[in-house]
Design a protein around this motif. Structure first.
Motif, PDB file in Angstrom:
ATOM      1  N   ILE A  59       1.047  -1.229   0.296  1.00  5.02           N
ATOM      2  CA  ILE A  59       0.196   0.203  -0.010  1.00  5.02           C
ATOM      3  C   ILE A  59       0.965   1.141  -0.202  1.00  5.02           C
ATOM      4  O   ILE A  59       0.492   2.479  -0.634  1.00  5.02           O
ATOM      5  CB  ILE A  59      -0.727  -0.391   0.774  1.00  5.02           C
ATOM      6  N   ALA A  60       1.791   1.186   0.961  1.00  8.50           N
ATOM      7  CA  ALA A  60       2.662   2.214   1.105  1.00  8.50           C
ATOM      8  C   ALA A  60       3.626   1.926  -0.229  1.00  8.50           C
ATOM      9  O   ALA A  60       3.546   4.239  -0.634  1.00  8.50           O
ATOM     10  CB  ALA A  60       3.995   2.769   2.291  1.00  8.50           C
ATOM     11  N   ARG A  61       3.779   1.420  -1.175  1.00  2.00           N
ATOM     12  CA  ARG A  61       4.604   1.972  -1.777  1.00  2.00           C
ATOM     13  C   ARG A  61       4.063   1.919  -3.823  1.00  2.00           C
ATOM     14  O   ARG A  61       4.450   2.207  -4.576  1.00  2.00           O
ATOM     15  CB  ARG A  61       5.587   0.803  -2.051  1.00  2.00           C
ATOM     16  N   ALA A  62       2.886   1.665  -2.961  1.00  2.00           N
ATOM     17  CA  ALA A  62       1.466   2.138  -4.547  1.00  2.00           C
ATOM     18  C   ALA A  62       1.897   4.312  -5.409  1.00  2.00           C
ATOM     19  O   ALA A  62       1.465   4.305  -4.712  1.00  2.00           O
ATOM     20  CB  ALA A  62       0.250   1.526  -4.611  1.00  2.00           C
ATOM     21  N   GLY A  63       2.195   3.437  -6.335  1.00  2.00           N
ATOM     22  CA  GLY A  63       2.501   5.314  -6.802  1.00  2.00           C
ATOM     23  C   GLY A  63       1.196   4.956  -7.904  1.00  2.00           C
ATOM     24  O   GLY A  63       1.156   6.923  -8.111  1.00  2.00           O
ATOM     25  N   SER A  64       0.551   4.247  -7.736  1.00  2.00           N
ATOM     26  CA  SER A  64      -0.582   5.006  -8.561  1.00  2.00           C
ATOM     27  C   SER A  64      -2.257   3.761  -8.441  1.00  2.00           C
ATOM     28  O   SER A  64      -1.763   3.276  -7.652  1.00  2.00           O
ATOM     29  CB  SER A  64      -0.345   4.236 -10.489  1.00  2.00           C
ATOM     30  N   ILE A  65      -3.267   4.316  -8.301  1.00  2.00           N
ATOM     31  CA  ILE A  65      -4.423   3.650  -8.450  1.00  2.00           C
ATOM     32  C   ILE A  65      -4.522   2.524  -8.941  1.00  2.00           C
ATOM     33  O   ILE A  65      -5.008   1.143  -8.223  1.00  2.00           O
ATOM     34  CB  ILE A  65      -5.537   4.401  -9.317  1.00  2.00           C
ATOM     35  N   GLU A  66      -3.839   1.811 -10.074  1.00  2.00           N
ATOM     36  CA  GLU A  66      -3.783   0.820 -10.282  1.00  2.00           C
ATOM     37  C   GLU A  66      -3.611  -0.006  -9.598  1.00  2.00           C
ATOM     38  O   GLU A  66      -3.940  -0.721  -8.962  1.00  2.00           O
ATOM     39  CB  GLU A  66      -2.979   0.766 -11.610  1.00  2.00           C
ATOM     40  N   GLU A  67      -2.213   0.602  -8.932  1.00  2.00           N
ATOM     41  CA  GLU A  67      -1.324  -0.113  -8.421  1.00  2.00           C
ATOM     42  C   GLU A  67      -1.645  -0.204  -7.201  1.00  2.00           C
ATOM     43  O   GLU A  67      -1.828  -1.802  -6.375  1.00  2.00           O
ATOM     44  CB  GLU A  67       0.369   0.176  -8.149  1.00  2.00           C
ATOM     45  N   LEU A  68      -2.385   0.393  -6.809  1.00  2.00           N
ATOM     46  CA  LEU A  68      -3.677   0.189  -5.195  1.00  2.00           C
ATOM     47  C   LEU A  68      -4.781  -0.609  -4.976  1.00  2.00           C
ATOM     48  O   LEU A  68      -4.494  -1.102  -4.446  1.00  2.00           O
ATOM     49  CB  LEU A  68      -4.235   1.728  -4.892  1.00  2.00           C
ATOM     50  N   LYS A  69      -4.780  -0.189  -6.225  1.00  2.00           N
ATOM     51  CA  LYS A  69      -6.383  -1.148  -7.226  1.00  2.00           C
ATOM     52  C   LYS A  69      -5.785  -2.954  -6.705  1.00  2.00           C
ATOM     53  O   LYS A  69      -6.573  -3.806  -6.423  1.00  2.00           O
ATOM     54  CB  LYS A  69      -7.170  -1.109  -7.998  1.00  2.00           C
ATOM     55  N   SER A  70      -4.553  -3.072  -7.485  1.00  2.00           N
ATOM     56  CA  SER A  70      -3.558  -4.972  -7.544  1.00  2.00           C
ATOM     57  C   SER A  70      -3.845  -4.905  -5.553  1.00  2.00           C
ATOM     58  O   SER A  70      -4.032  -6.189  -5.909  1.00  2.00           O
ATOM     59  CB  SER A  70      -2.401  -4.207  -7.232  1.00  2.00           C
ATOM     60  N   VAL A  71      -3.382  -4.173  -5.239  1.00  2.00           N
ATOM     61  CA  VAL A  71      -3.252  -4.146  -3.535  1.00  2.00           C
ATOM     62  C   VAL A  71      -5.081  -4.782  -2.904  1.00  2.00           C
ATOM     63  O   VAL A  71      -4.462  -6.216  -1.593  1.00  2.00           O
ATOM     64  CB  VAL A  71      -2.569  -3.451  -2.436  1.00  2.00           C
ATOM     65  N   SER A  72      -5.903  -3.773  -3.201  1.00  2.00           N
ATOM     66  CA  SER A  72      -6.875  -3.857  -2.077  1.00  2.00           C
ATOM     67  C   SER A  72      -7.556  -4.916  -2.805  1.00  2.00           C
ATOM     68  O   SER A  72      -8.594  -5.530  -1.798  1.00  2.00           O
ATOM     69  CB  SER A  72      -7.373  -2.903  -2.822  1.00  2.00           C
ATOM     70  N   THR A  73      -7.073  -5.618  -3.843  1.00  2.00           N
ATOM     71  CA  THR A  73      -8.259  -7.141  -4.187  1.00  2.00           C
ATOM     72  C   THR A  73      -7.921  -8.071  -3.370  1.00  2.00           C
ATOM     73  O   THR A  73      -8.170  -8.830  -3.035  1.00  2.00           O
ATOM     74  CB  THR A  73      -7.895  -7.514  -5.832  1.00  2.00           C
ATOM     75  N   ASN A  74      -6.573  -7.993  -2.435  1.00  2.00           N
ATOM     76  CA  ASN A  74      -6.109  -9.138  -2.006  1.00  2.00           C
ATOM     77  C   ASN A  74      -6.229  -9.070   0.005  1.00  2.00           C
ATOM     78  O   ASN A  74      -6.724 -10.062   1.210  1.00  2.00           O
ATOM     79  CB  ASN A  74      -4.986  -9.228  -1.430  1.00  2.00           C
ATOM     80  N   GLN A  75      -7.615  -8.567  -0.183  1.00  2.00           N
ATOM     81  CA  GLN A  75      -8.205  -7.718   1.463  1.00  2.00           C
ATOM     82  C   GLN A  75      -8.960  -9.115   1.869  1.00  2.00           C
ATOM     83  O   GLN A  75      -8.528  -9.902   3.177  1.00  2.00           O
ATOM     84  CB  GLN A  75      -8.805  -6.977   1.411  1.00  2.00           C
ATOM     85  N   ARG A  76     -10.010  -9.985   1.034  1.00  2.00           N
ATOM     86  CA  ARG A  76     -11.227 -10.440   0.865  1.00  2.00           C
ATOM     87  C   ARG A  76     -10.130 -11.799   1.203  1.00  2.00           C
ATOM     88  O   ARG A  76     -10.613 -12.620   2.486  1.00  2.00           O
ATOM     89  CB  ARG A  76     -11.965 -10.682   0.241  1.00  2.00           C
ATOM     90  N   LYS A  77      -9.170 -12.199   0.360  1.00  2.00           N
ATOM     91  CA  LYS A  77      -8.168 -13.440   0.578  1.00  2.00           C
ATOM     92  C   LYS A  77      -7.793 -12.915   2.393  1.00  2.00           C
ATOM     93  O   LYS A  77      -7.096 -14.235   2.815  1.00  2.00           O
ATOM     94  CB  LYS A  77      -7.161 -13.596  -0.002  1.00  2.00           C
ATOM     95  N   LEU A  78      -7.116 -12.305   2.654  1.00  2.00           N
ATOM     96  CA  LEU A  78      -6.702 -12.469   4.163  1.00  2.00           C
ATOM     97  C   LEU A  78      -7.484 -11.826   4.912  1.00  2.00           C
ATOM     98  O   LEU A  78      -7.086 -13.308   5.850  1.00  2.00           O
ATOM     99  CB  LEU A  78      -6.251 -10.277   4.183  1.00  2.00           C
ATOM    100  N   VAL A  79      -8.633 -11.907   5.550  1.00  2.00           N
ATOM    101  CA  VAL A  79      -9.783 -11.281   6.017  1.00  2.00           C
ATOM    102  C   VAL A  79     -10.052 -13.253   6.360  1.00  2.00           C
ATOM    103  O   VAL A  79     -10.108 -13.911   7.176  1.00  2.00           O
ATOM    104  CB  VAL A  79     -10.393 -11.141   5.184  1.00  2.00           C
TER     105      VAL A  79
END
Length: 609
Positions: free
Chosen positions: A287-307
């Motif tokens: 999340i901290a390294r994300a330099g664009s919305i696309e990169e942040l979107k890639s991270v965000s999709t992993n949340q459900r798996k983490l939960v």
């Protein structure tokens, strides 16, 4: 011997293998016809009953009041065995078949196995603890099978072999890293003794320090001369567990990561340990390294798996909520930073509301947010930027709010002065929507921008609500607006679609506690922190507070579990049929806590229909 007896549900799953064998050997089966008495009032019982099929009713001693209802897989009545007699009578409502566990066997287990005994304790907290222990899965397979990938390791700086060591030192310092790789020449003599090793060496700060201070190497010494070779390595796509074994066996802190004979990064032990701690640390780094919305979107999709991973590995609900709220905060803050021009960051404060504000949202639900602008702020393009932010959050998996409580709606974007005026209007209004808007804003928490802008608004809400009994009474009414899903017999009641746990359990607790907190000037936004504060002030007695908190945790956990395993998405409906006996028992107990709390609120605020 009744081999079909289910030993996998509480409390029997807390028995040792030998104890389970004892239970199986002692079990008997009994049949009761409709209206047969099973336990008589003022009599003792010689067995614990577990219903195989049929139904049993618990009635008052005179038979005029029905107190409870038991169906298949329910058990009764341990209290009679412990106390030696029954105040009530138990009657078969229909032809009923039961397992019978002799009193002597039950009491021996009760007295020698604390985990078994705690199931029969009346404390909801202890019951919930037992169920959580029973559901905890010691499943490390997911972590063992996790593979090395670019989300876990970090790219490494690669130096040419002739680079002077003073330049290498400066580069390590400027990048705040303590190791890098060196590309070796094809004629490097060291390659002859390790022909199968990738043609890379490693240089660390320790190597550089020794070269200069101990070996007295000149500062222009070529880095290849002091770099270490061969380098222990792992392939991109190999199992992370193997990488950890390699590090442990060779007593090293880092490995080179290779892909098709080329070095692509560096993996250190801290990253491995973070990954084996449910990947949350890796997620926050991305999340901290994300330099664009696309990169942040890639991270965000992993949340459900983490939960899913955290829930399956028995992580406690409170910890799960806090961790996911922190990750949500980081995603929302990073989206704000990438969307809102930097020069406006200190002129505004993005606040999250509702369950996100209370840190009680686990899976992503509707966006509930607002914006506080500094008074006299000059930002002509604010509305357009907020529309972009709402759209961005939607891309990141946060659905649009059906009630339009979002920063894209100008009604939820105001200056500090305007928010204070709005709070005053809502506090003096008799409109139901204004009361709920005030409730929503009372849960506000700063997520991005200038956090200091929120405090005066929260203080303003407190000022308008304290010492105003009529206003608080009106404010608290919605907590009593939904019926508790229990039958007159105290059993679970669900519609064809299921049991709505938000209406029947979560909302009455959240809003009732919110009302009490505003009445008593409690600044906390988390319902659990509010319950603790109310107990500390003796507004609630400690046992009541503990039971309310445990009930809320259970409701959130049951809803989350079914949301993760259902095609219905973010539904608040619980399918009671999918719960085992222990879960049904604890749910029934928890809803009784809600019913009692609502009765207390009704009396406390003198609310009349």
């Amino acid at each position: 011997m009744p081999d079909k007896f289910n030993m996998h549900t509480a409390p029997f799953d807390r028995l040792s293998e030998a104890e389970q064998l004892t239970v199986r050997g002692a079990l008997d089966i009994a049949y009761y016809r409709e209206n047969d008495p099973i336990i008589r009032s003022e009599h003792s019982s010689d067995s614990l009953f577990v219903i195989i099929k049929g139904a049993v009713e618990k009635r008052s001693s005179d038979g005029n009041e029905v107190l409870s209802h038991f169906v298949a897989e329910d058990l009764f009545d341990a209290k009679v065995l412990i106390e030696g007699y029954s105040k009530h009578q138990y009657i078969a409502l229909e032809d009923t078949l039961c397992y019978l566990l002799p009193q002597s066997v039950f009491l021996n287990l009760y007295n020698t196995n604390p985990q078994f005994a705690v199931f029969f304790d009346t404390s909801l907290a202890k019951k919930q603890e037992l169920v959580e222990m029973a559901k905890k899965q010691q499943n490390l397979a997911e972590f063992i099978l996790t593979k090395v990938n670019s989300a876990i390791y970090h790219p490494s700086i690669l130096f040419e072999p002739d680079t002077p060591i003073n330049v290498v030192t400066e580069q390590l310092q400027s990048h705040n890293i303590d190791a890098a790789l060196v590309k070796l020449r094809e004629n490097d003599p060291r390659l002859e003794s390790h022909p199968s090793s990738p043609h890379f060496a490693i240089i660390t700060r320790t190597d550089l320090l020794h070269a200069v201070m101990i070996d007295s190497k000149p500062l222009d010494t070529a880095v290849a001369q002091v770099a270490s070779f061969p380098v222990l390595n792992v392939s991109d796509g190999d199992y992370l567990f193997n990488a950890m074994i390699t590090m442990t066996q060779n007593r090293v802190k880092r490995l080179m990561v290779c892909k098709d004979e080329e070095a692509v990064g560096m993996l250190d032990m801290l990253q491995i340990l973070s990954s084996f701690s449910t990947h949350s640390h890796v997620l926050t780094l991305r999340i901290a390294r994300a330099g664009s919305i696309e990169e942040l979107k890639s991270v965000s999709t992993n949340q459900r798996k983490l939960v899913q991973q955290l829930l399956e590995n028995g992580i406690h609900t409170r910890f799960l909520m806090d961790l996911i709220a922190t990750i949500n905060d980081q995603i929302i803050e990073r989206a704000f930073e990438l969307t809102v021009p930097h020069e406006h960051h200190q002129e505004c404060c993005l606040i999250v509301l509702g369950s996100e504000g209370r840190k009680e949202q686990i899976l992503k639900t509707d966006q509930d947010n607002a914006l506080i602008l500094r008074d006299n702020s000059d930002w002509p393009h604010c509305h357009q930027t907020m529309k972009t932010l709402t759209s961005t959050l939607s891309e990141l998996g946060y659905p649009l709010c059906p009630g339009n409580i979002m920063v894209s709606n100008p009604e939820w974007v105001k200056t500090q002065r305007e928010w204070k005026e709005t709070v005053k209007e809502w506090a003096t209004s008799s409109q139901g929507q204004d009361v709920m808007s005030l409730a929503i804003l009372s849960d506000a928490r700063a997520a991005a921008g200038n956090h200091m802008l929120l405090a005066p608004i929260k203080q303003n809400i407190s000022k308008h609500m304290q010492d105003k009994s009529l206003l608080i009474s009106e404010f608290a009414k919605p907590a009593l607006g939904f019926s508790t899903p229990l039958t007159v017999f105290g059993n679970l009641k669900q519609q064809k679609s299921g049991l709505d746990i938000k209406q029947g359990g979560i909302f009455p607790i959240v809003h009732g506690i919110r009302s009490l907190s505003l009445e008593h000037g409690i600044a906390a936004t988390s319902t659990f922190d509010r319950v603790d504060a109310l107990s500390d002030q003796s507004v609630l007695d400690r046992e009541t507070g503990d039971n309310i908190a445990e009930a809320l945790k259970l409701f959130i956990k049951l809803r989350l579990s079914q949301q993760l395993n259902s095609s219905k998405g973010m539904s608040n409906v619980i399918d009671v049929e999918k719960l085992d006996r222990a879960e049904r028992d604890i749910l029934r107990h928890s809803l009784k806590v809600v019913k009692k709390f609502k009765q207390w609120l009704e009396y406390h605020y003198q609310i009349r229909d």
